[in-house]
Design a protein around this motif. Structure first.
Motif, mmCIF file in Angstrom:
data_model
loop_
_atom_site.group_PDB
_atom_site.id
_atom_site.type_symbol
_atom_site.label_atom_id
_atom_site.label_comp_id
_atom_site.label_asym_id
_atom_site.label_seq_id
_atom_site.Cartn_x
_atom_site.Cartn_y
_atom_site.Cartn_z
ATOM 1 N N THR A 115 0.835 -1.213 0.000
ATOM 2 C CA THR A 115 0.000 0.000 0.000
ATOM 3 C C THR A 115 0.860 1.250 0.000
ATOM 4 O O THR A 115 0.598 2.195 -0.757
ATOM 5 N N LEU A 116 1.900 1.266 0.834
ATOM 6 C CA LEU A 116 2.789 2.424 0.898
ATOM 7 C C LEU A 116 3.521 2.636 -0.426
ATOM 8 O O LEU A 116 3.742 3.779 -0.850
ATOM 9 N N ASP A 117 3.885 1.538 -1.082
ATOM 10 C CA ASP A 117 4.539 1.619 -2.397
ATOM 11 C C ASP A 117 3.620 2.299 -3.414
ATOM 12 O O ASP A 117 4.054 3.139 -4.213
ATOM 13 N N LYS A 118 2.352 1.916 -3.399
ATOM 14 C CA LYS A 118 1.384 2.494 -4.334
ATOM 15 C C LYS A 118 1.189 3.986 -4.050
ATOM 16 O O LYS A 118 1.123 4.795 -4.989
ATOM 17 N N ILE A 119 1.096 4.334 -2.764
ATOM 18 C CA ILE A 119 0.931 5.740 -2.388
ATOM 19 C C ILE A 119 2.140 6.545 -2.852
ATOM 20 O O ILE A 119 2.012 7.634 -3.428
ATOM 21 N N LYS A 120 3.329 5.999 -2.607
ATOM 22 C CA LYS A 120 4.576 6.674 -3.008
ATOM 23 C C LYS A 120 4.613 6.904 -4.516
ATOM 24 O O LYS A 120 4.977 7.991 -4.977
#
Length: 232
Positions: free
Chosen positions: A171-176
């Protein structure tokens, strides 16, 4: 955090820097790999270690090179053809390639002078940093850039954790990545404004980029809410 993991990243950084300098690497892929190994190491170093700032400088010097590469590989190529075909791409590429060459030379000069130590001071897994409230975030280059840096820190901490949460990492990868694309679009528009192009054409491209960023921002908001709920 295990010190062995930190030292392994230090060795990887040193090895790649040496190969980068010796082969006088300069492609967009080479720059990308250099930035990845630099960010990986930086996320593990204690800010009190002198080498921390030296690694950060590698990232800082390569930022503008990376912005140029993104401008040509993503920003321009993803513009609608009705806008792209109207631009004087030949003049833009000629001017920008000269600028990139100078920045590559500056990067190589710095890397040649960089002395990589045998050991470094690594930060602890429980190192804290200020939490950010994302509820009031707006579609603003400055605000979202700050939040993206914050997300990168969360992501690095999660990836370097002994007990990784793969769902959070994903999820954090997608947000980044979404925030990165928004930032790249703003940078691309700024770079485009530095060239001599028709004012009405630039306005149309600006409106297109703003619409695109708004869609990305809405995607970001949903993902960010999902991540926030996962912490409760």
């Amino acid at each position: 955090m295990e010190n062995s993991h930190c030292l392994r990243k230090l060795k990887e950084f040193k090895k790649y820097v040496q190969s980068f300098v010796n082969a006088h690497k300069n492609s967009n892929k080479d720059i990308h790999v250099l930035r990845v190994v630099s960010r990986d190491l930086c996320s593990l170093l204690s800010a009190t270690d002198p080498f921390y700032e030296r690694v950060k400088k590698v990232i800082k010097i390569s930022n503008k090179i990376r912005d140029i590469d993104v401008f040509f590989e993503f920003f321009l190529l993803y513009l609608p053809k009705k806008y792209l075909n109207t631009l004087d791409r030949e003049s833009i590429e000629k001017f920008t390639n000269e600028s990139r060459k100078k920045k590559i030379e500056k990067l190589h000069e710095y890397l040649k002078s960089l002395v990589v130590p045998k050991s470094v001071l690594c930060k602890y897994e429980d190192d804290k940093f200020a939490l950010m409230d994302s509820n009031e975030l707006k579609l603003s280059k400055i605000e979202l850039h700050k939040y993206r840096i914050y997300i990168k820190k969360l992501l690095a901490r999660e990836k370097n954790s002994a007990l990784k949460d793969e769902t959070k990492i994903k999820t954090l990868d997608k947000i980044k990545d979404i925030l990165g694309t928004i930032n790249d679009n703003y940078h691309g528009l700024e770079r485009l404004s530095s060239y001599k192009i028709d004012a009405s054409l630039f306005k149309k491209i600006g409106n297109y980029v703003e619409e695109k960023n708004l869609k990305l921002f809405n995607r970001f908001t949903k993902l960010n809410q999902k991540y926030t709920r996962s912490l409760l």
